[in-house]
Design a protein around this motif. Structure first.
Motif, mmCIF file in Angstrom:
data_model
loop_
_atom_site.group_PDB
_atom_site.id
_atom_site.type_symbol
_atom_site.label_atom_id
_atom_site.label_comp_id
_atom_site.label_asym_id
_atom_site.label_seq_id
_atom_site.Cartn_x
_atom_site.Cartn_y
_atom_site.Cartn_z
ATOM 1 N N TYR A 25 0.860 -1.193 0.000
ATOM 2 C CA TYR A 25 0.000 0.000 0.000
ATOM 3 C C TYR A 25 0.890 1.234 0.000
ATOM 4 C CZ TYR A 25 -3.159 3.612 1.772
ATOM 5 O OH TYR A 25 -3.875 4.779 1.943
ATOM 6 N N LYS A 26 0.714 2.089 -0.998
ATOM 7 C CA LYS A 26 1.559 3.277 -1.127
ATOM 8 C C LYS A 26 0.736 4.562 -1.113
ATOM 9 C CE LYS A 26 5.238 0.967 -3.718
ATOM 10 N NZ LYS A 26 6.036 0.957 -4.971
ATOM 11 N N GLY A 27 -0.398 4.509 -0.463
ATOM 12 C CA GLY A 27 -1.238 5.706 -0.394
ATOM 13 C C GLY A 27 -2.443 5.572 -1.297
ATOM 14 N N GLY A 28 -3.475 6.374 -1.001
ATOM 15 C CA GLY A 28 -4.719 6.287 -1.758
ATOM 16 C C GLY A 28 -5.780 5.590 -0.936
ATOM 17 N N LYS A 29 -6.797 5.092 -1.633
ATOM 18 C CA LYS A 29 -7.944 4.525 -0.942
ATOM 19 C C LYS A 29 -7.627 3.172 -0.310
ATOM 20 C CE LYS A 29 -12.815 3.383 -1.657
ATOM 21 N NZ LYS A 29 -13.940 3.409 -2.585
ATOM 22 N N VAL A 42 -4.839 0.243 -2.625
ATOM 23 C CA VAL A 42 -4.163 0.515 -3.889
ATOM 24 C C VAL A 42 -2.659 0.474 -3.683
ATOM 25 C CG1 VAL A 42 -3.854 2.204 -5.738
ATOM 26 C CG2 VAL A 42 -6.053 1.994 -4.612
ATOM 27 N N CYS A 43 -1.946 -0.096 -4.677
ATOM 28 C CA CYS A 43 -0.480 -0.052 -4.680
ATOM 29 C C CYS A 43 -0.023 0.100 -6.130
ATOM 30 C CB CYS A 43 0.105 -1.306 -4.056
ATOM 31 S SG CYS A 43 1.905 -1.233 -3.859
ATOM 32 N N GLY A 44 0.039 1.335 -6.602
ATOM 33 C CA GLY A 44 0.480 1.595 -7.973
ATOM 34 C C GLY A 44 -0.511 1.089 -8.997
ATOM 35 N N THR A 45 -0.108 0.092 -9.756
ATOM 36 C CA THR A 45 -0.946 -0.453 -10.830
ATOM 37 C C THR A 45 -1.869 -1.560 -10.335
ATOM 38 O OG1 THR A 45 0.741 -2.084 -11.436
ATOM 39 C CG2 THR A 45 0.847 0.047 -12.536
ATOM 40 N N LYS A 46 -1.832 -1.855 -9.036
ATOM 41 C CA LYS A 46 -2.583 -3.006 -8.512
ATOM 42 C C LYS A 46 -3.517 -2.599 -7.384
ATOM 43 C CE LYS A 46 1.353 -6.039 -9.456
ATOM 44 N NZ LYS A 46 2.410 -6.879 -8.852
ATOM 45 N N GLN A 66 -1.949 -2.154 -17.463
ATOM 46 C CA GLN A 66 -0.841 -1.985 -16.516
ATOM 47 C C GLN A 66 -0.582 -0.527 -16.176
ATOM 48 O OE1 GLN A 66 2.446 -4.245 -18.179
ATOM 49 N NE2 GLN A 66 1.738 -6.095 -17.169
ATOM 50 N N GLU A 67 -1.640 0.270 -16.154
ATOM 51 C CA GLU A 67 -1.541 1.670 -15.749
ATOM 52 C C GLU A 67 -1.924 1.794 -14.279
ATOM 53 O OE1 GLU A 67 -0.663 4.422 -17.365
ATOM 54 O OE2 GLU A 67 -0.358 3.633 -19.385
ATOM 55 N N ASP A 68 -1.538 2.917 -13.658
ATOM 56 C CA ASP A 68 -1.861 3.140 -12.251
ATOM 57 C C ASP A 68 -3.372 3.140 -12.023
ATOM 58 O OD1 ASP A 68 0.755 3.301 -11.572
ATOM 59 O OD2 ASP A 68 0.827 5.469 -11.351
ATOM 60 N N ILE A 69 -3.777 2.544 -10.899
ATOM 61 C CA ILE A 69 -5.183 2.559 -10.492
ATOM 62 C C ILE A 69 -5.472 3.920 -9.846
ATOM 63 C CG2 ILE A 69 -6.946 1.486 -9.035
ATOM 64 C CD1 ILE A 69 -6.033 -0.344 -11.277
#
Length: 800
Positions: A25-29, A42-46, A66-69
């Motif tokens: 988890y790198k931030g976001g929802k 969320v973790c980048g593209t996943k 394979q783009e960021d979510i």
């Protein structure tokens, strides 16, 4: 060097990755399902799905682009997950299976910023960075509404909890809340009372009241029948999320009546409960020691009775909603791992210092996490006392702390000390018993801190305040930063390594200088005493490791192999080998006696700052700037046993092959030789067949009775044989059989046949050219032979 009881050291040959602790988890929802069993983040593209009970990562969902979510949401019935990517594609998932059931274009002209399901799990609203809101029917698969009028990014969308009212709420950058009627496709009202970005919307159970929160330090209670603000509550902090609590008493939170109460999470890093009617704060969460971590998210899973909060350094905390008792902690992202150590007498836990004032303790079996608060700036280094229950930390806040882990795995701070005038960058514990610790700082001094008796007493209360430590000795040791300390196994010597390119040896406890180790061309990152010999190892930014004799301070050996700074070094195999890590992201295993690098281990993508070996010397743990923590297992014995088993199997198969050839059971022999995957052994069988009196028939019969996969392998072996003029005849004999009896369509269906033919052709042409030249030479010799024959001698005249 060190010797085992058998008289010879057992050298290690390899380590294998046993487990990885990676960012999820790198931030976001972040969102819980209604049962509280699964956590989505969320973790980048996943989008990663975690099992809440064990903390294990169950599944990672990644779209094909394979783009960021940019946004996702889970339906209230827990069945459907929808994700939106930066490529403007929406994906509907059967998340338990990890499969996409539908993929469609978002039709927004900019990425989707927010997303929400309605109470029936059939309608999905998406708010875009283009200011548009779209509503989708998830069941029938079509867009139902396109709502325009919001200025800028729509960062918040929410359906009214009563699906029969068909109301949608949204907020954009203009700080107002818009209420849309899906029936009339129009904006019914614009609710303006906030002066800053609206961060959350929450609804009462009867649907008559809405609560909005903002970064303007107020929460507003709205009457959804009159569309008016009924109360503005000043909360004195920038709020990231406000949640309306169930309308029932909760004594643990000082909620004594069934009136409207709400909970806030914001930049002060603590949860508060407010009474909506009076605007009074009725409960404040106790403050953790150390630096406050701002809260960025807060959501309530009503069915499960769990509250999820997220801190700015990506820690996810789960509370029991009615009492705010902490249930679970998850470390989503460790940033740069600066140090890592095994904990517990059986190395059952690890403690991690990352780019944060908080320490993280993981239980290795379950990866359950504890987050330890105390330091007010980044923790730089760790060390563990011999028994494994006590460990120490030092930080940029110029302080040190001693922590104790109990038998249940719970960790508390039991002592703290300060005295250095700059960051404390390195720390080391006494080795024989828990008697003292040594610290080194950017102020170029070393301090020796004895452990007070009260700390070691078993009668110490668990919840008592930390004991204050007092330094016994202070010594200025170097002219530049002290990067590393090491205490000798007998607790009588101290080694220091500095940025001034030298290491020094000191006598404890008075810190008297005994000698200087000079020879590195750049600063030293690490020093370590051998557990068995009078030897010191130093790791330097010049890319080398040096071994020094303690008696005369001479350099015994230099190990070169890292392409960049060597950051850590550790003795393994009872002092007969070294394990090192570097800023090239590599680990290297060295045998001291031969100066040889036995193995290079590559699993990190950046500097490996942390390296520690287990007590049994069968595991190592590393942590690096790539945020990865990797547990390595010594697989030397397993690999040797496997290699021995393979050799025994090969001997048995070779014996069986010899028996089959002796009995002229060529088909079984050829099949066995192919299964061994050794071209030379197969060649031996082919040669044995060609020595048979009925060679042609036997070879043809044997090759044609092989399975297709065996014929494909045989054809690959022919390529190898055909490159050698001595073995090309066997290759050509096999090719002749296959070309004469296999249809072209069947041959072309063989795996990799085109590459095989391309490899066969040039050597085959060369062999035929050589045969042609040999045939021409033989014909010429035959011609010469016949022309050089002498005519028969004339017969002697007969006597008359």
């Amino acid at each position: 060097m060190a010797e085992t009881a058998a008289g010879v050291s057992r050298f290690k040959a390899n380590y294998a990755v046993e487990r990885k602790i990676e960012p999820f988890y790198k931030g976001g929802k972040a969102q819980l399902d209604q049962t509280g069993h699964h956590l989505f983040c969320v973790c980048g593209t996943k989008v990663n799905i975690l099992d809440v009970a064990s903390g294990a990562l169950l599944r990672s969902l990644e779209q094909e682009d394979q783009e960021d979510i940019t946004a996702f949401d889970l339906s209230p019935d827990n069945e459907v997950l929808v994700t939106a990517s930066r490529a403007l594609l929406l994906a509907q998932w059967a998340w338990r299976e990890g499969t996409v059931t539908r993929l469609w274009k978002a039709i927004h002209t900019a990425p989707v910023a927010s997303m929400a399901f309605d109470a029936t799990s059939t309608l999905l609203a998406t708010g875009g960075c283009d200011g548009a809101i779209r509503v989708w029917d998830i069941v029938q698969h079509y867009g139902t509404h396109h709502l325009r009028g919001s200025p800028g990014v729509v960062h918040l969308v929410a359906f009214h909890p009563d699906p029969s009212r068909l109301l949608l709420f949204s907020s954009a950058v203009d700080t107002s809340v818009r209420m849309w009627s899906l029936q009339d496709r129009s904006c019914l009202a614009v609710l303006t009372a906030h002066y800053s970005a609206v961060t959350s919307l929450s609804f009462s159970e009867d649907g008559h009241t809405m609560l909005s929160s903002g970064r303007d330090k107020i929460c507003i209670v709205w009457d959804l029948q009159s569309y008016q603000a009924t109360r503005t509550v000043p909360v004195f902090e920038s709020i990231e999320a406000a949640v309306l609590l169930p309308e029932e008493p909760a004594p643990a939170l000082a909620v004594k009546n069934s009136g409207l109460h709400f909970l806030t999470a914001g930049d002060q890093g603590i949860l508060r409960v407010w009474e909506a009617a009076s605007g009074q704060c009725v409960y404040t969460q106790p403050q953790m020691p150390g630096l406050r971590q701002e809260l960025t998210h807060c959501t309530l899973a009503r069915t499960a009775g769990l509250l999820l909060t997220v801190t700015t350094d990506h820690n996810l905390l789960l509370y029991e909603a009615r009492s705010l008792q902490l249930q679970k902690q998850f470390a989503g992202y460790s940033e740069e791992v600066l140090d890592v150590r095994f904990l517990g007498p059986n190395d059952s836990h690890i403690v991690v210092a990352s780019n944060s004032p908080c320490l993280k303790v993981f239980e290795l079996q379950t990866l359950a996490c504890q987050i330890l608060h105390g330091h007010t700036d980044i923790v730089l280094a760790l060390d563990v006392f011999r028994k494994g229950w006590l460990f120490v930390s030092c930080a940029k806040d110029q302080s040190i702390r001693i922590w104790r882990m109990n038998k249940a795995g719970q960790v508390t701070c039991v002592a703290q000390g300060s005295g250095h005038t700059h960051s404390v960058g390195t720390i080391c514990c006494s080795r024989l018993k828990e008697s003292f610790l040594v610290t080194g700082s950017q102020d170029c001094t070393v301090k020796l801190w004895p452990l007070p008796e009260a700390l070691l007493s078993k009668n110490t209360a668990v919840d008592s305040d930390p004991v204050l430590l007092q330094a016994q000795t202070t010594q200025r040791c170097h002219d530049k930063d002290i990067n590393s300390l090491a205490v000798s196994p007998n607790d009588k010597l101290l080694a220091t390594g500095s940025q001034d390119r030298t290491a020094k040896l000191w006598a404890l406890p008075q810190c008297q200088l005994l000698g200087v180790f000079s020879g590195h061309r750049r600063g030293l990152w690490n020093v370590q005493f051998s557990p068995t010999d009078q030897v010191l190892a130093t790791a330097s930014a010049d890319g080398t490791i040096k071994l020094w004799a303690l008696q005369d301070f001479s350099c015994l050996k230099t190990f070169e192999g890292h392409d960049a700074s060597v950051l850590k070094v550790a003795f393994v195999s009872r002092g007969s080998q070294l394990l090192s890590s570097g800023s090239d992201g590599l680990l290297k295993l060295w045998t001291i006696k031969s100066n040889e690098c036995v193995r290079t281990l590559d699993a990190h993508e950046d500097k490996v700052w942390g390296l520690h070996c287990s007590r049994l010397d069968d595991h190592a743990i590393t942590g690096g700037s790539d945020s990865r923590i990797i547990l390595w297992k010594d697989v030397t014995e397993a690999e040797q046993a496997e290699e021995q088993a393979k050799r025994e199997e090969q001997v048995i198969k070779q014996q069986e092959l010899d028996n089959l050839l002796h009995e002229k059971r060529y088909l079984r022999a050829l099949g066995l030789a192919i299964s061994l995957d050794r071209p030379h052994t197969v060649l031996t069988v082919i040669q044995a067949i060609r020595r048979d009196p009925d060679a042609c028939e036997k070879l043809e019969d044997t090759v044609l009775r092989l399975r297709r996969d065996q014929k494909e392998a045989l054809l690959r072996f022919c390529v190898t044989w055909n490159t050698n003029s001595r073995h090309c005849h066997e290759a050509q004999a096999v090719l002749s059989v296959l070309l004469r009896h296999e249809a072209p369509e069947e041959l072309l269906a063989y795996e990799g046949v085109r590459g095989t033919l391309e490899a066969l052709l040039p050597y085959t042409e060369r062999h035929f050219q050589r045969l042609s030249r040999t045939l021409q030479a033989a014909t010429f010799l035959d011609f010469l032979w016949h022309n050089m024959k002498l005519s028969p001698l004339p017969s002697a005249p007969t006597a008359l």
